[in-house]
Design a protein around this motif. Sequence first.
Motif, PDB file in Angstrom:
ATOM      1  N   LEU A   1       0.698  -1.032  -0.228  1.00  0.00           N
ATOM      2  CA  LEU A   1      -0.342  -0.234   0.245  1.00  0.00           C
ATOM      3  C   LEU A   1       1.065   1.263   0.076  1.00  0.00           C
ATOM      4  CD1 LEU A   1      -2.598  -0.993   2.581  1.00  0.00           C
ATOM      5  CD2 LEU A   1      -3.005  -0.635   0.022  1.00  0.00           C
TER       6      LEU A   1
ATOM      7  N   VAL B   1       0.548   4.181  -2.147  1.00  0.00           N
ATOM      8  CA  VAL B   1      -0.194   5.106  -2.318  1.00  0.00           C
ATOM      9  C   VAL B   1      -0.752   6.259  -0.689  1.00  0.00           C
ATOM     10  CG1 VAL B   1      -1.948   4.241  -4.236  1.00  0.00           C
ATOM     11  CG2 VAL B   1      -2.491   3.079  -1.694  1.00  0.00           C
TER      12      VAL B   1
ATOM     13  N   TYR C   1      -5.913   5.483  -5.824  1.00  0.00           N
ATOM     14  CA  TYR C   1      -6.376   4.306  -5.036  1.00  0.00           C
ATOM     15  C   TYR C   1      -7.807   4.137  -5.735  1.00  0.00           C
ATOM     16  CZ  TYR C   1      -7.732   1.451  -1.601  1.00  0.00           C
ATOM     17  OH  TYR C   1      -8.784   0.289  -0.926  1.00  0.00           O
TER      18      TYR C   1
ATOM     19  N   ARG D   1      -9.091  -2.683  -2.957  1.00  0.00           N
ATOM     20  CA  ARG D   1      -8.224  -2.745  -4.717  1.00  0.00           C
ATOM     21  C   ARG D   1      -8.154  -3.963  -4.977  1.00  0.00           C
ATOM     22  NH1 ARG D   1      -2.772  -0.327  -3.859  1.00  0.00           N
ATOM     23  NH2 ARG D   1      -2.130   1.051  -5.187  1.00  0.00           N
TER      24      ARG D   1
END
Length: 292
Positions: free
Chosen positions: A33, A36, A105, A166
């Motif tokens: 992650l 982002v 994202y 995601r």
Amino acid sequence: MFERDATTGTGGVLRGAGAPAFRLERYAPPEDLADVVERFWTVRWSLPPGVHVTQTVLPHACVNLVAEPGLFAAHGIPSGRFDREIAGTGAVVGTKFRPGGFDAYARHVLGRRAARLGATRRDAVIPARDLLGDAAEVGPALLAAVGRGDDAAAVAQVVDVLRAARPGPPEADPALDQVHRAFAAVVGGRLGPDARVDDLAALAGLSTRTLQRLLRERVGVGPKWVLQRHRVHLAAELIAQAPDGDLAQVAARAGYYDQSHLTTDFAALAGITPGAYARRCADALQGAARDA
């Protein structure tokens, strides 16, 4: 266990007249992650009955996904400074996206629907449900975890929610890479006093027009805003660290041509002159020394 963020500065958080009214903890994101998300953070406070404290924050060029009592939402960049009144006992859990990170994202999660969120709109408040669906119901659980002192559990839940929404691993995003490069140039100390947008564009390897368009579309503010905000953040941090220091030197270290330009920008954004802020910081340090 999530590691506390190595960053020790409090850039953007203005020191109050007395002892800090809150406790801020920050945690680094997992690798999948980190493209982002800059960090996760928690804030908790406990004040005596009848005591109210206003905390001022000079926002960065990024979106924060925040869980607080009654609201779990993504907050766009405020137009001005952010003032929050603190009273009683409470806690907040946040995810600070990198500049341009929330936009990237949202595009990955929602595709073309991301534009409807207004991810780069100033002062936007986007309910977490619009981005995360039913997973956004985790908001109260995050606050409960932080309330009992279990930051690791709160951060783990946020990570799980962001990962679940995601679809697959991070996608290649050349525009986001360019945003990262531009901001690295800003904070890397390579810009001289009174540097202009053209100078930043050159360091980022972009034309001035491309840089302006890129930041407007993916971050929500222009490069001039970014340069000014970084300088004020840096000046505020330098003053808080050494309130008896020479303000002319602070101006130079923060990238200003002279002290008068620092005073103008600082007062316009923070609502207080650098000199007055230095006195406030000195009083706070003296108060802390007396209480120690």
